[in-house]
Design an enzyme around this catalytic site. Sequence first.
Site, short mmCIF file in Angstrom:
data_model
loop_
_atom_site.label_atom_id
_atom_site.label_comp_id
_atom_site.label_asym_id
_atom_site.label_seq_id
_atom_site.Cartn_x
_atom_site.Cartn_y
_atom_site.Cartn_z
N LYS A 1 0.87 -1.28 0.06
CA LYS A 1 -0.07 0.05 0.00
C LYS A 1 0.86 1.27 0.04
O LYS A 1 2.16 1.19 0.07
CB LYS A 1 -1.13 0.10 1.11
CG LYS A 1 -1.80 -1.42 1.40
CD LYS A 1 -2.71 -1.59 0.08
CE LYS A 1 -3.37 -2.90 0.02
NZ LYS A 1 -4.01 -3.31 1.20
C1 LIG Z 1 -5.05 -4.69 1.57
C2 LIG Z 1 -6.53 -4.74 1.55
C3 LIG Z 1 -7.15 -4.96 2.75
C4 LIG Z 1 -6.46 -5.88 3.90
O1 LIG Z 1 -5.63 -5.25 4.51
P1 LIG Z 1 -4.33 -5.75 5.29
O2 LIG Z 1 -3.80 -4.79 6.13
O3 LIG Z 1 -3.70 -6.77 4.38
O4 LIG Z 1 -5.05 -6.74 6.35
C5 LIG Z 1 -8.63 -4.91 2.55
N1 LIG Z 1 -9.15 -4.41 1.63
C6 LIG Z 1 -8.43 -3.78 0.57
C7 LIG Z 1 -9.47 -3.16 -0.49
C8 LIG Z 1 -7.30 -4.26 0.36
O5 LIG Z 1 -6.68 -3.84 -0.63
#
Ligand SMILES: *Cc1c(COP(=O)(O)O)cnc(C)c1O
Length: 399
Positions: free
Chosen positions: A198
């Site tokens: 991210k």
């Molecule tokens: C990355 C992501 C998540 C989950 O996040 P984590 O930190 O990996 O638990 C949830 N929803 C979306 C759309 C994501 O891209």
Amino acid sequence: MREKAELALDHGKPVRRTMLPYARHSIGESDVRAVVRVLRSNWITTGPKVDEFERAFAKYVGAKYAVSFSSGTSALHGAVFAAGLCIGDEAITSPMTFCATANCIVYQGATPVFADVSPDTLNIDAANVAKRLTQRSKAILAVDYAGHPADLEVLLELARRHELVLIEDACHALGAEYKGKRVGGISDMTVFSFHPAKHITTGEGGMVTTDNAGFAERLRIFRNHGIDRDARRRAVEGQWYYEMIDLGYNYRLTDIGCALGLSQLRRIGPNLSRRRKIAADYAAAFRHQRGIVLPSVRRSARPSWHLYPIRLDSAELSVRRDEVFRALRAEGIGVNVHYIPVHLHPYYRERFGYRGGEYPIAEDAYRHLITLPMFHGMTDRDVDDVIRAVIKVVDHYAA
Ligand SMILES: *Cc1c(COP(=O)(O)O)cnc(C)c1O
């Protein structure tokens, strides 16, 4: 007609020798120093860095409160809990997302109800959401797919009219803007992820932002076993007594993670500019390219480009997505697919009876999607490699 170059898949020369991933984190020396300082301090969890990160994050997105979590997934779980979702309730969400968006509804014993997406943004379609509302609906869980904000104004209006909570899964959308306002200060609750793929990372981590003091309090209790005050506040106040007032979890983010997050947040500006420049370079290079459709951007939106998903135009190509995917991988481009629509996963098929065909827009998009590499650490050379490989492969398969 350009001469067709021999594909790496057919033993031609690949565009690059090393695989370029679709996403990658960047850690600088200042990040390392910030983490080491915490490791040498007295608080490695539930300490001062947690408040500091939460305050800086709330300020950046323009929300009153920010509550940190151990992951984006636990943050989603917290938001669904704070919204009061429980057994027998329904929440409406998008099939075009990572499974965690829908899983958190199931965690609470509630039922996820999918609504199909708009064909341009692949974000949940408000008109379709309206059709899925029942007496049991309690929340809408919208996703800002690829970093393009969902249709928040229309969804908020719908939520107000039917007394629903609007939760926004903005795990793709840190820094994105909707009608000139940053995502995080618009919906009832907004959820972010700090997974290394991210915009900023804490290793694993997440955040919920809100302007609602009641939601913020429920989020804090939920991430700490359902206990009404945390260890640091007890230490500061010299108290031993506490009460567990609800069933919660240990979903806390450490001071180690928060120090990293604070340090990373300082570079969000240049990081977003870089992603927007890469998106502009792709758009310019592929503007006249037959066989592919570029992601569309609405006038109301300024995306943050977590992903750069293109769609293949099957009428213009002699092969399907999977063949193009394999060919790009062979060229050294680490393409990906986002997403397999959630209702098509075996768990959802078996538990909720989906067979495919229920959400035609999401399902059709899925068959044509390919995610190109997009991360702030990409060099101009990396971007150029992606452009050359896409043109090479798509031209090769042009019908
Ligand atoms: C990355 C992501 C998540 C989950 O996040 P984590 O930190 O990996 O638990 C949830 N929803 C979306 C759309 C994501 O891209």
